[in-house]
Design a protein around this motif. Structure first.
Motif, PDB file in Angstrom:
ATOM      1  N   GLN A 132      -0.212   2.809   4.666  1.00  0.00           N
ATOM      2  CA  GLN A 132      -0.855   3.662   3.667  1.00  0.00           C
ATOM      3  C   GLN A 132      -0.665   5.157   3.872  1.00  0.00           C
TER       4      GLN A 132
ATOM      5  N   LYS B  93      -5.756  -0.676  -0.574  1.00  0.00           N
ATOM      6  CA  LYS B  93      -6.026   0.530   0.211  1.00  0.00           C
ATOM      7  C   LYS B  93      -7.234   0.314   1.107  1.00  0.00           C
TER       8      LYS B  93
ATOM      9  N   THR C  45       0.838  -1.192   0.000  1.00  0.00           N
ATOM     10  CA  THR C  45       0.000   0.000   0.000  1.00  0.00           C
ATOM     11  C   THR C  45       0.878   1.248   0.000  1.00  0.00           C
TER      12      THR C  45
ATOM     13  N   GLU D 148       0.128   6.135  -6.200  1.00  0.00           N
ATOM     14  CA  GLU D 148      -0.716   4.948  -6.360  1.00  0.00           C
ATOM     15  C   GLU D 148      -0.564   4.358  -7.770  1.00  0.00           C
TER      16      GLU D 148
ATOM     17  N   ASN E 123      -2.693   7.089  -1.377  1.00  0.00           N
ATOM     18  CA  ASN E 123      -3.386   6.982  -2.663  1.00  0.00           C
ATOM     19  C   ASN E 123      -3.789   8.330  -3.257  1.00  0.00           C
TER      20      ASN E 123
ATOM     21  N   TYR F  48      -1.739  -3.396  -5.358  1.00  0.00           N
ATOM     22  CA  TYR F  48      -1.984  -2.260  -4.465  1.00  0.00           C
ATOM     23  C   TYR F  48      -3.267  -2.447  -3.672  1.00  0.00           C
TER      24      TYR F  48
END
Length: 232
Positions: free
Chosen positions: A210, A191, A158, A179, A161, A189
């Motif tokens: 994240q 999230k 992660t 991202e 983003n 990936y």
């Protein structure tokens, strides 16, 4: 005694020159605090060594939690932060864990730093822990393994983003879409459903967080995984 290398940025401004940036403080303080409590040998390093700027946004009341505030007011910690070791020097040492702290600034000096790439590659191939949080994950983007493949290809991971960049109002300032870059490297990936909430992803010895709100959980997970490893 186990050791940890905490990697931080030297950059203090966005390329536009209109906004200040730097290390996101909580992304360093929580792992530093946890490592200190466990008696780990801690090294703070940066691409150039020396002064480490702090993103002023990370010092605002909503971002500066009790642990971060305490370290920000600690002269000994701040002195250590402002006399960071250069990565060129650090790459000659061996660590049980390396941790790439974030802040938008890392998007400028992490991705293409050859010393950082060398440290991360060797660390990962030794089956030692490689951890990165938020924009610090950008330091993994261009790392290639000895077989020529990108380290993050096929890995679950992660990082901050694109929608979170909208919330942070930095889409027009950042040099690239983190991202999208992660996905372009072939990573899986992942999230959180709700933006700006904690999310930590583990894929063997690769651990990623994240966003800044993942700092506490990241510290817990990294220390837990580190304790599983035998003392070298």
């Amino acid at each position: 005694m186990k050791s940890i290398l905490l990697v931080v940025t030297n950059v203090d401004m966005y390329a536009s020159g209109s906004l200040k940036t730097g290390l996101w403080l909580s992304e360093l303080t929580h792992i530093y605090h946890s490592a200190r409590e466990k008696g780990l040998d801690i090294t703070i390093a940066s691409p150039k060594g020396g002064h480490v700027p702090i993103d002023p946004e990370s010092l605002k009341s909503w971002a500066l939690d009790k642990i971060s505030r305490g370290y920000y007011r600690d002269p000994a910690f701040m002195d250590k932060l402002n006399h960071s070791v250069g990565l060129k020097q650090a790459k000659n040492d061996s660590f049980d864990c390396i941790y790439l702290a974030g802040g938008h600034a890392t998007m400028y000096d992490f991705p293409d730093d050859p010393n950082l790439q060398d440290i991360v590659r060797k660390q990962y191939e030794r089956n030692k822990i490689v951890a990165a949080i938020c924009h610090g994950v950008g330091g993994l983007l261009n790392v290639k393994l000895s077989n020529g493949a990108y380290l993050i290809k096929g890995k679950s991971m992660t990082g901050f983003n694109w929608f979170e960049e909208t919330i942070a109002r930095r889409k027009q300032e950042v040099p690239f879409n983190l991202e999208a870059a992660i996905k372009e490297r072939g990573a899986d990936y992942k999230k959180s459903i709700i933006p700006m909430t904690s999310n930590v992803v583990i894929d063997k010895n690769l651990i990623t967080g994240q966003n800044p709100f993942s700092s506490k959980e990241m510290a817990k997970v990294v220390i837990r995984e580190l304790e599983k490893q035998p003392i070298r």
